[in-house]
Design an enzyme around this catalytic site. Structure first.
Site, short mmCIF file in Angstrom:
data_model
loop_
_atom_site.label_atom_id
_atom_site.label_comp_id
_atom_site.label_asym_id
_atom_site.label_seq_id
_atom_site.Cartn_x
_atom_site.Cartn_y
_atom_site.Cartn_z
N LYS A 23 0.84 -1.21 0.00
CA LYS A 23 0.00 0.00 0.00
C LYS A 23 0.87 1.26 0.00
O LYS A 23 0.65 2.18 -0.77
CB LYS A 23 -0.92 0.03 1.24
CG LYS A 23 -1.86 -1.16 1.33
CD LYS A 23 -2.77 -1.08 2.54
CE LYS A 23 -2.05 -1.15 3.89
NZ LYS A 23 -1.35 -2.42 4.15
N ARG A 98 -9.81 1.78 7.61
CA ARG A 98 -9.37 0.44 7.95
C ARG A 98 -10.45 -0.36 8.67
O ARG A 98 -10.26 -1.53 8.97
CB ARG A 98 -8.18 0.58 8.88
CG ARG A 98 -7.05 -0.38 8.58
CD ARG A 98 -5.96 0.05 9.52
NE ARG A 98 -4.78 -0.72 9.42
CZ ARG A 98 -3.67 -0.30 8.83
NH1 ARG A 98 -3.62 0.84 8.20
NH2 ARG A 98 -2.61 -1.04 8.86
N ARG A 136 11.60 -6.12 5.45
CA ARG A 136 11.48 -4.67 5.34
C ARG A 136 12.42 -3.99 6.32
O ARG A 136 12.57 -4.40 7.47
CB ARG A 136 10.05 -4.22 5.65
CG ARG A 136 9.96 -2.70 5.75
CD ARG A 136 8.58 -2.13 5.67
NE ARG A 136 7.66 -2.70 6.62
CZ ARG A 136 6.35 -2.47 6.60
NH1 ARG A 136 5.85 -1.70 5.67
NH2 ARG A 136 5.58 -3.02 7.48
N ARG A 180 -1.33 -8.43 13.45
CA ARG A 180 -1.77 -7.48 12.41
C ARG A 180 -2.58 -8.20 11.33
O ARG A 180 -3.57 -7.67 10.82
CB ARG A 180 -0.56 -6.78 11.78
CG ARG A 180 0.03 -5.72 12.70
CD ARG A 180 1.44 -5.38 12.29
NE ARG A 180 1.52 -4.70 11.03
CZ ARG A 180 2.62 -4.65 10.28
NH1 ARG A 180 3.73 -5.26 10.67
NH2 ARG A 180 2.62 -3.99 9.14
P1 AP5 Z 1 4.84 -1.53 1.94
O1 AP5 Z 1 4.59 -0.75 0.69
O2 AP5 Z 1 5.42 -0.83 3.10
O3 AP5 Z 1 3.50 -2.33 2.35
P2 AP5 Z 1 2.24 -1.84 3.16
O4 AP5 Z 1 1.05 -2.53 2.59
O5 AP5 Z 1 2.19 -0.34 3.21
O6 AP5 Z 1 2.59 -2.47 4.55
P3 AP5 Z 1 2.49 -1.91 6.02
O7 AP5 Z 1 3.05 -3.01 6.89
O8 AP5 Z 1 3.14 -0.58 6.17
O9 AP5 Z 1 0.97 -1.79 6.19
P4 AP5 Z 1 0.19 -1.74 7.48
O10 AP5 Z 1 -1.15 -1.42 6.97
O11 AP5 Z 1 0.27 -2.94 8.34
O12 AP5 Z 1 0.95 -0.61 8.33
P5 AP5 Z 1 0.62 0.92 8.60
O13 AP5 Z 1 1.89 1.62 8.66
O14 AP5 Z 1 -0.46 1.42 7.72
O15 AP5 Z 1 5.77 -2.77 1.52
C1 AP5 Z 1 6.21 -3.71 2.50
C2 AP5 Z 1 7.59 -4.27 2.07
O16 AP5 Z 1 7.44 -4.96 0.82
C3 AP5 Z 1 8.63 -3.17 1.81
O17 AP5 Z 1 9.87 -3.67 2.23
C4 AP5 Z 1 8.62 -2.98 0.28
O18 AP5 Z 1 9.88 -2.59 -0.20
C5 AP5 Z 1 8.23 -4.36 -0.21
N1 AP5 Z 1 7.40 -4.33 -1.41
C6 AP5 Z 1 6.36 -3.48 -1.66
N2 AP5 Z 1 5.80 -3.77 -2.86
C7 AP5 Z 1 6.48 -4.85 -3.34
C8 AP5 Z 1 6.35 -5.63 -4.54
N3 AP5 Z 1 5.41 -5.35 -5.45
N4 AP5 Z 1 7.21 -6.66 -4.73
C9 AP5 Z 1 8.16 -6.95 -3.78
N5 AP5 Z 1 8.34 -6.24 -2.63
C10 AP5 Z 1 7.49 -5.21 -2.42
O19 AP5 Z 1 -0.04 0.82 10.06
C11 AP5 Z 1 0.73 0.43 11.17
C12 AP5 Z 1 -0.14 0.41 12.39
O20 AP5 Z 1 -0.69 1.71 12.65
C13 AP5 Z 1 -1.36 -0.51 12.34
O21 AP5 Z 1 -1.04 -1.85 12.66
C14 AP5 Z 1 -2.28 0.15 13.36
O22 AP5 Z 1 -1.87 -0.16 14.67
C15 AP5 Z 1 -2.01 1.62 13.16
N6 AP5 Z 1 -2.92 2.22 12.16
C16 AP5 Z 1 -2.59 2.78 10.97
N7 AP5 Z 1 -3.67 3.21 10.33
C17 AP5 Z 1 -4.73 2.89 11.11
C18 AP5 Z 1 -6.13 3.06 10.98
N8 AP5 Z 1 -6.67 3.63 9.90
N9 AP5 Z 1 -6.93 2.61 11.98
C19 AP5 Z 1 -6.41 2.04 13.10
N10 AP5 Z 1 -5.09 1.85 13.29
C20 AP5 Z 1 -4.26 2.27 12.30
#
Ligand code: AP5
Length: 225
Positions: A23, A98, A136, A180
């Site tokens: 994402k 979310r 990552r 998660r």
């Molecule tokens: P990346 O692009 O970072 O993936 P992502 O889907 O953004 O993964 P996240 O782990 O950041 O998502 P998340 O939703 O769990 O975390 P968030 O920060 O939003 O890619 C991941 C890895 O893969 C990288 O190393 C990248 O290089 C690699 N990659 C990417 N694309 C690739 C491809 N096509 N091929 C190969 N490799 C690839 O949230 C964190 C926490 O915050 C949550 O757990 C929650 O506690 C809180 N939070 C955030 N938003 C909310 C909300 N709206 N409501 C409640 N709690 C929330």
């Protein structure tokens, strides 16, 4: 061949998918291409933790454990962020909404938003999600993201942008990742039906090279490369 869709003047795009689906990676590419901000609720919360604000103190322990931050806290964060001037032409939401209550809250802030919004759901097999999250590496200063195999920094363990030492995010540790993924299944997956019912959801195979996925998303929004 996918059908091109043109969003109205204000581009409102949301990225949906499990942890590690890409994402953030895709939101960054789309935001750059459209010259609109990427709004990552995860990044906003991690900034709040780094600053030691009240929001950060409330969210920190929940995030570390791999749970979701309560909806009422999130709605305040997003409402404030969307009022800023840089959102006038649109935005790419990364990690929000979310939960169904968040989607409802977003709609009540922006009545009729689903008529011209696109929600991309990135689909990636679980084995690949786990590979991505365990590999990552993250810059605690600028929040840039790398992968030890598929997207390494120029110098091992060091951020290309600011020279900061890269780390494994607390919530990328194995036990937090499991929680998660469970939170995604229980609390976020119901959004698929929510946006399907409103004809906004586009399913995309996210298990391809980032640039290949980006070309498909760009085509969907009518700005093919
Ligand atoms: P990346 O692009 O970072 O993936 P992502 O889907 O953004 O993964 P996240 O782990 O950041 O998502 P998340 O939703 O769990 O975390 P968030 O920060 O939003 O890619 C991941 C890895 O893969 C990288 O190393 C990248 O290089 C690699 N990659 C990417 N694309 C690739 C491809 N096509 N091929 C190969 N490799 C690839 O949230 C964190 C926490 O915050 C949550 O757990 C929650 O506690 C809180 N939070 C955030 N938003 C909310 C909300 N709206 N409501 C409640 N709690 C929330």
């Amino acid at each position: 061949m996918v059908a091109a869709e043109t969003l109205t003047a204000q581009k409102r795009i949301a990225m949906l998918g499990p942890p590690g689906a890409g994402k953030g990676t895709q939101a960054e590419l789309l935001a750059g291409r459209l010259s609109i901000p990427r709004i990552s609720t995860g990044d906003i919360l991690r900034d709040a933790i780094a600053m030691g604000s009240q929001l950060g103190r409330q969210a920190g322990p929940i995030m570390e454990e791999g749970g979701l931050v309560p909806d009422d806290l999130l709605m305040g964060v997003i409402e404030e962020r969307l009022q800023r001037e840089d959102c006038a032409r649109g935005y790419v939401l990364d990690g929000f909404p979310r939960t169904v209550p968040q989607a409802e809250g977003f709609e009540s802030l922006n009545p009729g938003v689903t008529a011209d919004m696109i929600v991309f759901k990135l689909e990636v097999p679980k084995t690949e999600l786990l590979r991505r999250l365990s590999g990552r590496r993250w810059c605690p200063k600028c929040q840039a993201t790398y992968h030890v195999e598929s997207d390494p920094p120029r110098e091992d363990g060091v951020c290309d942008r600011d020279g900061e030492r890269l780390i494994l995010r607390e919530d990328d540790k194995e036990s937090a990742v499991a929680r998660r993924l469970t939170a995604y299944e229980r609390q976020t997956k119901p959004l698929i039906e929510y946006y399907d019912d409103r004809s906004c959801l586009r399913r995309v195979d996210g298990d391809r090279e980032p640039q290949v996925v980006h070309v498909e998303l760009s085509t969907y929004i009518g700005v093919p490369r």
